[in-house]
Motif scaffolding. Structure first.
Motif, short mmCIF file in Angstrom:
data_model
loop_
_atom_site.label_atom_id
_atom_site.label_comp_id
_atom_site.label_asym_id
_atom_site.label_seq_id
_atom_site.Cartn_x
_atom_site.Cartn_y
_atom_site.Cartn_z
N GLU A 174 8.89 -33.91 11.81
CA GLU A 174 8.33 -33.50 13.10
C GLU A 174 9.01 -34.17 14.30
N PHE A 175 9.33 -35.47 14.18
CA PHE A 175 9.81 -36.22 15.34
C PHE A 175 11.28 -36.63 15.25
N ASP B 123 6.52 -46.50 18.40
CA ASP B 123 5.64 -45.48 18.97
C ASP B 123 4.55 -45.04 18.00
N ILE C 82 0.71 -40.28 19.58
CA ILE C 82 1.16 -39.94 18.23
C ILE C 82 0.79 -41.00 17.21
N ASN D 292 8.37 -41.36 22.49
CA ASN D 292 7.34 -40.36 22.21
C ASN D 292 6.05 -40.73 22.92
N ALA E 5 13.47 -41.29 16.02
CA ALA E 5 12.27 -41.64 16.79
C ALA E 5 11.98 -43.13 16.61
N LEU F 213 6.60 -37.30 9.25
CA LEU F 213 6.85 -37.75 10.62
C LEU F 213 8.30 -37.51 11.02
#
Length: 166
Positions: A75-76, A84, A8, A4, A80, A72
């Motif tokens: 969203e990711f 990051d 972020i 990512n 993920a 999180l």
């Protein structure tokens, strides 16, 4: 695995960032620590053994961290990479505190993280609250954040390197 964008991490609380960094540092070499891994760890800490486990960690583990992780993940995605989401900069309020210390005319040398913490403890936070630069309820959070930066980067790290300009 797709990484990512670095920015972020600015959307993650300093407490969650420090916890993620701790878990990544304690993982085995080559092991990918994902948001799902961190979520499982935090959920485990909030189980019945929470009070015993909490004493072994330097983080304020509570349900809000789990809520933050859930957002999180939504969203990711669960896969993920957690690294990051580790902050390397101070939050906006702590950046204002660091900036105040950097711009203090009495400083001969560039201030370190320890010098900023000392100034915070010695009344700078109250002064900045009185001047309307900080909110009243930010002092405990800011002390925890400066402690986390000191733990990660050392007391002698130059404070101005952590200022986040937005």
């Amino acid at each position: 695995m797709i990484r990512n964008p670095i920015d972020i991490a600015s959307r993650v609380s300093s407490n969650l960032s420090a916890l993620i960094e701790d878990r990544v540092n304690k993982s085995e070499l080559g092991q990918d620590i994902t948001l799902a891994t961190i979520h499982d760890f935090v959920a485990g800490l909030l189980s019945d053994a929470f009070t015993e486990t909490e004493e072994r960690h330097h983080f304020d583990i509570n349900e809000s961290l789990l809520d933050e992780l859930n957002a999180l993940i939504e969203e990711f995605g669960e896969s993920a990479l957690a690294i990051d989401f580790v902050q390397e900069n101070a939050s906006e309020p702590l950046s204002r505190v660091i900036d105040a210390v950097v711009n203090d005319r009495d400083q001969e040398n560039p201030p370190t993280l320890e010098a900023v913490k000392d100034a915070m403890i010695s009344g700078l936070l109250a002064s900045l609250v009185g001047a309307g630069v900080l909110d009243e309820d930010e002092d405990d959070v800011l002390l925890a954040e400066i402690d986390a930066l000191i733990d990660r980067h050392g007391a002698d790290a130059l404070a101005e390197e952590f200022i986040r300009y937005e």
